[in-house]
Design an enzyme around this catalytic site. Structure first.
Site, PDB file in Angstrom:
ATOM      1  N   TYR A 166       0.839  -1.206   0.000  1.00 52.74           N
ATOM      2  CA  TYR A 166       0.000   0.000   0.000  1.00 52.74           C
ATOM      3  C   TYR A 166       0.871   1.252   0.000  1.00 52.74           C
ATOM      4  O   TYR A 166       0.615   2.212  -0.731  1.00 52.74           O
ATOM      5  CB  TYR A 166      -0.904   0.001   1.235  1.00 52.74           C
ATOM      6  CG  TYR A 166      -1.941   1.102   1.229  1.00 52.74           C
ATOM      7  CD1 TYR A 166      -3.227   0.859   0.753  1.00 52.74           C
ATOM      8  CD2 TYR A 166      -1.635   2.384   1.694  1.00 52.74           C
ATOM      9  CE1 TYR A 166      -4.174   1.863   0.737  1.00 52.74           C
ATOM     10  CE2 TYR A 166      -2.578   3.390   1.679  1.00 52.74           C
ATOM     11  CZ  TYR A 166      -3.848   3.137   1.200  1.00 52.74           C
ATOM     12  OH  TYR A 166      -4.793   4.131   1.184  1.00 52.74           O
TER      13      TYR A 166
ATOM     14  N   ALA B 118       0.914  14.214 -22.625  1.00 55.00           N
ATOM     15  CA  ALA B 118       0.495  12.861 -23.031  1.00 55.00           C
ATOM     16  C   ALA B 118       1.376  12.287 -24.142  1.00 55.00           C
ATOM     17  O   ALA B 118       1.730  11.119 -24.127  1.00 55.00           O
ATOM     18  CB  ALA B 118      -0.967  12.880 -23.483  1.00 55.00           C
TER      19      ALA B 118
ATOM     20  N   ASP C  39       1.027  19.659 -20.616  1.00 55.50           N
ATOM     21  CA  ASP C  39       0.104  18.536 -20.763  1.00 55.50           C
ATOM     22  C   ASP C  39       0.817  17.566 -21.698  1.00 55.50           C
ATOM     23  O   ASP C  39       0.841  17.740 -22.913  1.00 55.50           O
ATOM     24  CB  ASP C  39      -1.227  19.028 -21.342  1.00 55.50           C
ATOM     25  CG  ASP C  39      -2.233  17.893 -21.522  1.00 55.50           C
ATOM     26  OD1 ASP C  39      -1.864  16.723 -21.273  1.00 55.50           O
ATOM     27  OD2 ASP C  39      -3.369  18.165 -21.927  1.00 55.50           O
TER      28      ASP C  39
ATOM     29  N   PHE D  19      -7.328  19.905 -24.580  1.00 57.96           N
ATOM     30  CA  PHE D  19      -8.085  18.728 -24.973  1.00 57.96           C
ATOM     31  C   PHE D  19      -9.398  18.737 -24.189  1.00 57.96           C
ATOM     32  O   PHE D  19      -9.541  19.473 -23.221  1.00 57.96           O
ATOM     33  CB  PHE D  19      -7.292  17.430 -24.733  1.00 57.96           C
ATOM     34  CG  PHE D  19      -7.982  16.249 -25.358  1.00 57.96           C
ATOM     35  CD1 PHE D  19      -8.166  16.201 -26.730  1.00 57.96           C
ATOM     36  CD2 PHE D  19      -8.495  15.224 -24.591  1.00 57.96           C
ATOM     37  CE1 PHE D  19      -8.852  15.144 -27.327  1.00 57.96           C
ATOM     38  CE2 PHE D  19      -9.168  14.162 -25.177  1.00 57.96           C
ATOM     39  CZ  PHE D  19      -9.343  14.123 -26.543  1.00 57.96           C
ATOM     40  N   ASP D  20     -10.356  17.916 -24.610  1.00 56.39           N
ATOM     41  CA  ASP D  20     -11.708  18.045 -24.038  1.00 56.39           C
ATOM     42  C   ASP D  20     -11.760  17.876 -22.520  1.00 56.39           C
ATOM     43  O   ASP D  20     -12.375  18.665 -21.822  1.00 56.39           O
ATOM     44  CB  ASP D  20     -12.722  17.135 -24.756  1.00 56.39           C
ATOM     45  CG  ASP D  20     -12.312  15.677 -24.859  1.00 56.39           C
ATOM     46  OD1 ASP D  20     -11.227  15.327 -24.357  1.00 56.39           O
ATOM     47  OD2 ASP D  20     -13.066  14.881 -25.442  1.00 56.39           O
TER      48      ASP D  20
ATOM     49  N   LYS E 142      -0.807   6.935 -23.473  1.00 52.28           N
ATOM     50  CA  LYS E 142      -0.433   7.197 -24.865  1.00 52.28           C
ATOM     51  C   LYS E 142       1.041   6.814 -25.061  1.00 52.28           C
ATOM     52  O   LYS E 142       1.367   5.649 -25.215  1.00 52.28           O
ATOM     53  CB  LYS E 142      -0.659   8.685 -25.202  1.00 52.28           C
ATOM     54  CG  LYS E 142      -2.120   9.025 -25.417  1.00 52.28           C
ATOM     55  CD  LYS E 142      -2.810   9.504 -24.190  1.00 52.28           C
ATOM     56  CE  LYS E 142      -4.187  10.056 -24.453  1.00 52.28           C
ATOM     57  NZ  LYS E 142      -4.966  10.194 -23.214  1.00 52.28           N
TER      58      LYS E 142
ATOM     59  N   HIS F 202     -20.204  14.837 -25.951  1.00 55.65           N
ATOM     60  CA  HIS F 202     -19.991  13.953 -27.098  1.00 55.65           C
ATOM     61  C   HIS F 202     -19.869  12.489 -26.726  1.00 55.65           C
ATOM     62  O   HIS F 202     -20.104  11.623 -27.555  1.00 55.65           O
ATOM     63  CB  HIS F 202     -18.770  14.405 -27.892  1.00 55.65           C
ATOM     64  CG  HIS F 202     -17.521  14.511 -27.084  1.00 55.65           C
ATOM     65  ND1 HIS F 202     -17.364  15.443 -26.098  1.00 55.65           N
ATOM     66  CD2 HIS F 202     -16.374  13.795 -27.110  1.00 55.65           C
ATOM     67  CE1 HIS F 202     -16.166  15.300 -25.558  1.00 55.65           C
ATOM     68  NE2 HIS F 202     -15.550  14.300 -26.145  1.00 55.65           N
TER      69      HIS F 202
END
Ligand code: F0G
Length: 463
Positions: A73, A218, A216, A125-126, A259, A453
């Protein structure tokens, strides 16, 4: 001129059966899914290009790592291995595992943003935009003008428009800008890269106004590959050194590891200064939302696979093959006169649906219409990156018009072969040949208030 396919720097050890439905079966499936690609079952898609996120194939080393995962843990060896990999590759002092990219956003963004604040990005991004708005702030996009014209083959179309960014800072007041977000690669603009020069300039403006710069990150490895390919001074620089330099310009990063880090689940939140007060707040938020800070929502085995994937994702032979696949598909589209965000970016081909269906207005979602046609034609699942995804103005509720209407064919890593790429090209070619027959787009019959969406229900507009 035909582009040659770059051969795989691996061979296949384990396979997964996929099925192909008939056209009429696919027509029934998409209608039953309310014309929302997210409503389809994965097994009903022959080639699933909905996303490159979490859909990657792991290596034998990663699967072996799954067995080695330490499930303690607190203070698991797999955590320390992940922390060491993160520090080594990114050069940041604090590395926080989280379960995926949006978890990093959820933990970080409320600490820097709130009501009356703004965040500026080369493009959100969304989910990132949603977390800015959930924190009570407003998201401002600021990409270079070249990105808005898919046929302009400029390098680094993912760049921030630095002059415009500084204008926005002065207009809204530096004290109201909670953070600047540099998204690499720039997903919504077509997986387009950000140059090192742009990193330098964005960072200099952020320093001038004392605004934190969040990366960001990714698709940081693909971005580094483009810097090496297209920015002269980096031609002979190893990818890892390019990555170090990119991150040296930021203060923190949020990362979906699903990604470029080639895992099925995982994310990271990094802070350059390990001793900063921000880190204490991040740990506290993480414990509340994600789990204790040495696992942050991941199991030991997932952290182990991620620690290995971080290195596999920056391997130059892999990156050459990866970008080579995209260049191959783009080359076939060039030969057929099919427009896409060009030059092709890192993780997908973003087909210009406005050019394919010039008669369908943004309010009838041409990119969604093309995604539906691709599924009917060949069982290929893609998605809309356009007005359908952008949604409504949070203040007025009116449908926003996106700068682009892209249908994104996002390519999972190490999953599809050259023959699959040929099927993608051929499906688009036959849709283009019959594009005049698709006269109208779609209307939304039900939608949720945020990130609509994913869940909205649509119907074709007749006539
Ligand atoms: N930032 C960028 C640039 C992304 O592309 C994504 C996810 C996220 C953040 C959020 O990460 O999914 O791990 O929570 N993009 C996926 C896509 C979903 O399909 O492009 P996440």
């Amino acid at each position: 001129m035909a582009v040659k396919y770059t051969p795989e720097p691996f061979r296949i050890k384990s396979v997964e059966r996929i099925k192909m439905l008939t056209r009429s079966e696919r027509e029934q499936k998409i209608a039953a899914a309310n014309y929302n690609l997210f409503g389809l079952r994965g097994e009903d898609c022959y080639i699933d290009l909905l996303t490159d996120s979490g859909t990657n194939a792991m290596s034998v080393e990663q699967w072996a790592g799954v067995m080695r995962g330490d499930e303690a843990y607190a203070g698991a060896t797999s955590y320390y291995k992940l922390e060491a990999a993160g520090r080594d590759i990114f050069g940041y002092g604090y590395i926080q595992p989280v379960h995926q990219g949006r978890a990093a956003e959820k933990v970080l963004m409320p600490l820097l943003l709130g009501k009356g604040k703004y965040a500026i990005s080369n493009m959100f991004f969304d989910t990132t935009r949603a977390h800015v708005e959930l924190a009570g702030a407003r998201a401002l996009d600021c990409v270079v003008a070249a990105a808005k014209n898919p046929s302009v083959r400029a390098p680094f179309k993912g760049n921030m428009d630095v002059a415009q960014m500084e204008k926005l800072i002065n207009e809204y007041g530096a004290e109201n800008i909670g953070m600047v977000v540099l998204t690499v690669t720039n997903n919504s603009a077509g997986g387009q890269p950000v140059s090192m020069q742009n990193f330098r300039e964005v960072s200099a403006v952020c320093k001038k106004y004392s605004i934190p710069l969040n990366i960001d990150a990714a698709r940081y490895a693909e971005n580094a590959f483009f810097i090496k390919r297209d920015e002269k001074e980096f031609q002979n620089t190893p990818i890892k050194e390019i990555i170090r330099q990119m991150f040296s310009y930021g203060d923190m990063f949020t990362m979906s590891a699903k990604k470029d880090s080639i895992v099925n689940m995982g994310g990271l939140l990094g802070v350059k200064e390990a001793e900063s007060p921000l880190v204490l707040k991040i740990k506290a938020n993480c414990i509340s939302y994600e789990g204790f800070y040495t696992y942050g929502g991941l199991s030991g085995r997932e952290m182990e696979a991620l620690a290995i994937g971080l290195y596999e994702g920056i391997d130059e032979d892999f990156l050459r093959y990866r970008i080579g696949q995209l260049e191959y598909l783009a080359g076939r589209l060039d030969d057929a006169g099919i427009a896409y965000q060009s030059p092709v970016g890192g993780h997908g081909v973003f087909v210009d649906a406005k050019a394919m269906f010039p008669h369908i207005p943004y309010s009838e979602f041409p990119a969604q219409a093309l995604a539906i046609e691709l599924y009917k034609e060949a069982g290929i699942r893609s998605c809309d990156i356009g007005s359908y995804m952008l949604g409504n103005d949070p203040d007025t509720g009116a449908q926003l018009e996106a700068d682009f209407e892209f249908t994104r064919l996002a390519i999972p890593r190490r999953v599809y072969t050259q023959a699959h790429f040929d099927i993608m090209a051929e499906a688009l070619i036959s849709i283009k040949a019959a594009s005049g027959k698709i006269k109208r787009g779609y209307r939304i019959v039900w939608e949720p208030p945020i990130l609509r969406h994913f869940q909205a229900r649509l119907e074709p507009i007749s006539g």
